[in-house]
Scaffold this motif. Structure first.
Motif, PDB file in Angstrom:
ATOM      1  N   UNK A  98      -8.122  -8.784   4.039  1.00 45.13           N
ATOM      2  CA  UNK A  98      -7.280  -7.803   3.361  1.00 45.13           C
ATOM      3  C   UNK A  98      -5.852  -8.300   3.158  1.00 45.13           C
ATOM      4  N   UNK A  99      -5.226  -8.808   4.217  1.00 42.73           N
ATOM      5  CA  UNK A  99      -3.816  -9.181   4.126  1.00 42.73           C
ATOM      6  C   UNK A  99      -3.595 -10.331   3.154  1.00 42.73           C
ATOM      7  N   UNK A 100      -4.478 -11.312   3.176  1.00 44.86           N
ATOM      8  CA  UNK A 100      -4.360 -12.411   2.220  1.00 44.86           C
ATOM      9  C   UNK A 100      -4.554 -11.921   0.789  1.00 44.86           C
ATOM     10  N   UNK A 118      -8.702   0.255   9.876  1.00 36.49           N
ATOM     11  CA  UNK A 118      -9.985   0.600   9.244  1.00 36.49           C
ATOM     12  C   UNK A 118     -10.244  -0.318   8.055  1.00 36.49           C
ATOM     13  N   UNK A 119      -9.215  -0.528   7.240  1.00 42.94           N
ATOM     14  CA  UNK A 119      -9.377  -1.383   6.067  1.00 42.94           C
ATOM     15  C   UNK A 119      -9.645  -2.832   6.467  1.00 42.94           C
ATOM     16  N   UNK A 155       1.846   5.354  10.246  1.00 44.91           N
ATOM     17  CA  UNK A 155       0.503   5.841   9.927  1.00 44.91           C
ATOM     18  C   UNK A 155      -0.310   4.741   9.265  1.00 44.91           C
ATOM     19  N   UNK A 156       0.312   4.042   8.320  1.00 44.55           N
ATOM     20  CA  UNK A 156      -0.388   2.962   7.638  1.00 44.55           C
ATOM     21  C   UNK A 156      -0.764   1.867   8.631  1.00 44.55           C
ATOM     22  N   UNK A 157       0.179   1.528   9.529  1.00 39.52           N
ATOM     23  CA  UNK A 157      -0.030   0.438  10.481  1.00 39.52           C
ATOM     24  C   UNK A 157      -1.051   0.796  11.559  1.00 39.52           C
ATOM     25  N   UNK A 158      -0.954   2.004  12.107  1.00 41.47           N
ATOM     26  CA  UNK A 158      -1.768   2.381  13.261  1.00 41.47           C
ATOM     27  C   UNK A 158      -3.122   2.968  12.888  1.00 41.47           C
ATOM     28  N   UNK A 205       0.818  -1.209   0.000  1.00 42.06           N
ATOM     29  CA  UNK A 205       0.000   0.000   0.000  1.00 42.06           C
ATOM     30  C   UNK A 205       0.855   1.264   0.000  1.00 42.06           C
ATOM     31  N   UNK A 206       1.968   1.242   0.718  1.00 39.79           N
ATOM     32  CA  UNK A 206       2.868   2.400   0.696  1.00 39.79           C
ATOM     33  C   UNK A 206       3.435   2.614  -0.700  1.00 39.79           C
ATOM     34  N   UNK A 207       3.787   1.533  -1.357  1.00 40.97           N
ATOM     35  CA  UNK A 207       4.288   1.657  -2.731  1.00 40.97           C
ATOM     36  C   UNK A 207       3.208   2.192  -3.657  1.00 40.97           C
ATOM     37  N   UNK A 208       1.984   1.764  -3.425  1.00 39.16           N
ATOM     38  CA  UNK A 208       0.861   2.253  -4.228  1.00 39.16           C
ATOM     39  C   UNK A 208       0.671   3.757  -4.022  1.00 39.16           C
ATOM     40  N   UNK A 209       0.811   4.205  -2.777  1.00 44.61           N
ATOM     41  CA  UNK A 209       0.679   5.626  -2.484  1.00 44.61           C
ATOM     42  C   UNK A 209       1.787   6.446  -3.140  1.00 44.61           C
ATOM     43  N   UNK A 210       2.923   5.819  -3.384  1.00 39.13           N
ATOM     44  CA  UNK A 210       4.051   6.519  -4.011  1.00 39.13           C
ATOM     45  C   UNK A 210       4.002   6.446  -5.534  1.00 39.13           C
TER      46      UNK A 210
END
Length: 489
Positions: free
Chosen positions: A221-223, A213-214, A205-208, A143-148
């Motif tokens: 989600x994780x799978x 929420x997701x 931020x992504x983790x906490x 997700x962080x890579x997607x945000x970038x």
């Protein structure tokens, strides 16, 4: 079967599969665990310690002290104590994190950490660095890579085995809950990094904030993200396979301090394939990947450069101090390292086969019919024979010295006795020496103190020899070549 048994069985299977896939070894495979002291790496340490009694590998651990937390010394002490209790060889290193690097604290600390781990891996001769990344880490990374705005490679996130960087991540199939359950059941001790609650860092931020929420909305989600990362990894494998074929189709050649490809063939690939090939090429040469804007800018310049125009573009190596350049010259695109300049202080040849000159190693080779005529330097045949057979130093005539020095401009030679002297810049052009290489060909002068002091330019390394100083076909000469002490790429 208990949760602990399931965890151990699955982890043992993962480790066993990794070991079986490695090339045959004369001794057990050595694994170096990156041990932070957090729950993930502590659980992995204990599990690997048990498995090392049943599987053919040996284990060491290393803790990286970043100095960013007031508790960093306590974390180091815990890691060392646990390893001593387990009888596991322990190493540590205090690294400097440059807070002004412009890359951010997370990225800078990560780079310093992996550099230190890789250095230790090489020292120990370990086959892999083992990290404790788990399924949630994989989700956050994607997700962080997607945000970038990352491409296919970035969205591949992390693989269980990264052969290029020698990173092994055996916990990617396990959830954080699995790891915490294991830690509590076995009453392990670990540390909590207080910075993990600081949501000014993107990953925190992504983790906490974002991931809870997701996950509430999408329980699987994780799978699902792990599957997406796997699909992206397969797609990247296909892109790499295509790029490797394109590199060969573009007539890749080994060059001094790098490689080159045919620019016309590169253009014929079209924009998308050409940029994919460039990314792959940079990766193979261990260069830092340019971002999308930089790559597009490079490609626009390369796609429109005129056939006889010289062009150079800066690139950055994986290590900050390493630099490289893209050069366009005579219809070829070069990707080469940037070595240190030749020293300003001249080098006097001592008669041996090799001398160090600043950041360069200078090789002196006695060859028949090539190089600078040794007879003109007063060297007798017996001395040449002793040098070639036993490596004895060559002694020049009294009052003569062979001197190497960097060019200053305006020098000239007469390589052809039937033609007039030519400036060195003309000789370089005639020999098609790329412009960026020309500063690394030293002048070779013969200095005489008898009957009066004089200095004569006799060659440009071994690239061009003055006709008056060239040996006959059956006579011996001295060839001179240089190589940087450290590889630029």
């Amino acid at each position: 079967m208990t949760n602990n048994s399931v965890f151990s069985t699955q982890l043992e299977g993962s480790i066993a599969s990794f070991l079986a896939a490695q090339p045959p070894q004369t001794s057990p495979i050595h694994l170096l665990l990156a041990l932070s002291g957090g729950v993930d790496s502590i659980v992995l340490l204990h599990a690997l310690s048990q498995l090392s009694a049943r599987l053919p590998f040996t284990l060491s651990a290393m803790h990286i002290h970043h100095g960013l937390s007031p508790h960093a010394d306590d974390w180091l002490s815990l890691c060392e104590r646990v390893c001593i209790e387990k009888g596991i060889p322990f190493y540590s290193d205090k690294v400097h994190v440059n807070l002004r690097s412009g890359q951010g604290v997370e990225a800078t600390a990560r780079e310093a950490r992996y550099q230190a781990l890789e250095h230790m891996r090489q020292q120990l001769g370990a086959q892999a660095i083992v990290t404790a990344h788990h399924m949630q880490d994989q989700s956050e990374t994607l997700l962080l890579q997607l945000m970038r705005g990352a491409g296919v490679k970035g969205l591949s996130a992390m693989s269980v085995w990264d052969a290029e960087r020698r990173l092994f991540r055996p916990l990617l199939q396990f959830s954080k809950a699995d790891i915490l359950q294991q830690a509590h059941d076995l009453q392990h001790q670990w540390v909590e990094d207080e910075s993990n609650t600081d949501i000014s860092f993107d990953r925190n931020f992504m983790r906490q904030t974002a991931m809870p929420v997701l996950r509430e909305r999408y329980p699987q989600l994780d799978n699902a993200l792990a599957r997406s990362a796997s699909h992206m990894a397969e797609a990247q494998s296909l892109l790499d396979s295509l790029a490797s074929q394109d590199v060969l189709a573009c007539d890749v050649r080994e060059e001094w301090l790098g490689q080159s490809v045919d620019i016309q063939r590169l253009r014929q690939l079209g924009d998308a394939r050409a940029k994919n090939m460039l990314r792959y090429w940079f990766q193979q040469l261990d260069l830092r990947m340019p971002n999308t804007e930089q790559l597009q800018n490079y490609w626009q310049q390369l796609a429109t450069v005129k056939p006889h125009r010289y062009l150079h573009l800066p690139l950055q190596g994986q290590a900050v101090q390493r630099q490289a350049y893209l050069h366009h010259y005579q219809q070829r695109l070069y990707c080469v390292g940037k070595p240190s300049a030749l020293p300003k202080t001249p080098l006097v040849w001592q008669g041996g086969k090799s001398q160090i000159w600043g950041d360069w190693q200078v090789q002196f080779k006695v060859s028949k019919g090539r190089g600078i005529a040794l007879a003109r330097l007063g060297v007798n045949p017996a001395a040449i024979t002793l040098h070639k057979r036993y490596g004895q130093g060559v002694v020049l005539s009294d009052g003569l010295e062979l001197l190497l020095l960097a060019r200053s401009g305006g020098e000239s030679l007469q390589p052809d006795g039937k033609r007039p002297r030519r400036e060195l810049k003309v000789i370089f052009q005639m020999l098609a020496i790329p412009p960026w290489q020309r500063a690394f060909y030293p002048l070779v002068n013969v200095v005489s103190s008898q009957p009066s002091h004089s200095q004569t330019l006799v060659s440009l390394a071994s690239l061009a020899i003055d006709a008056a100083w060239r040996p006959g076909r059956n006579a011996y000469g001295l060839e001179i070549s240089l190589q940087p002490l450290t590889t630029a790429l």
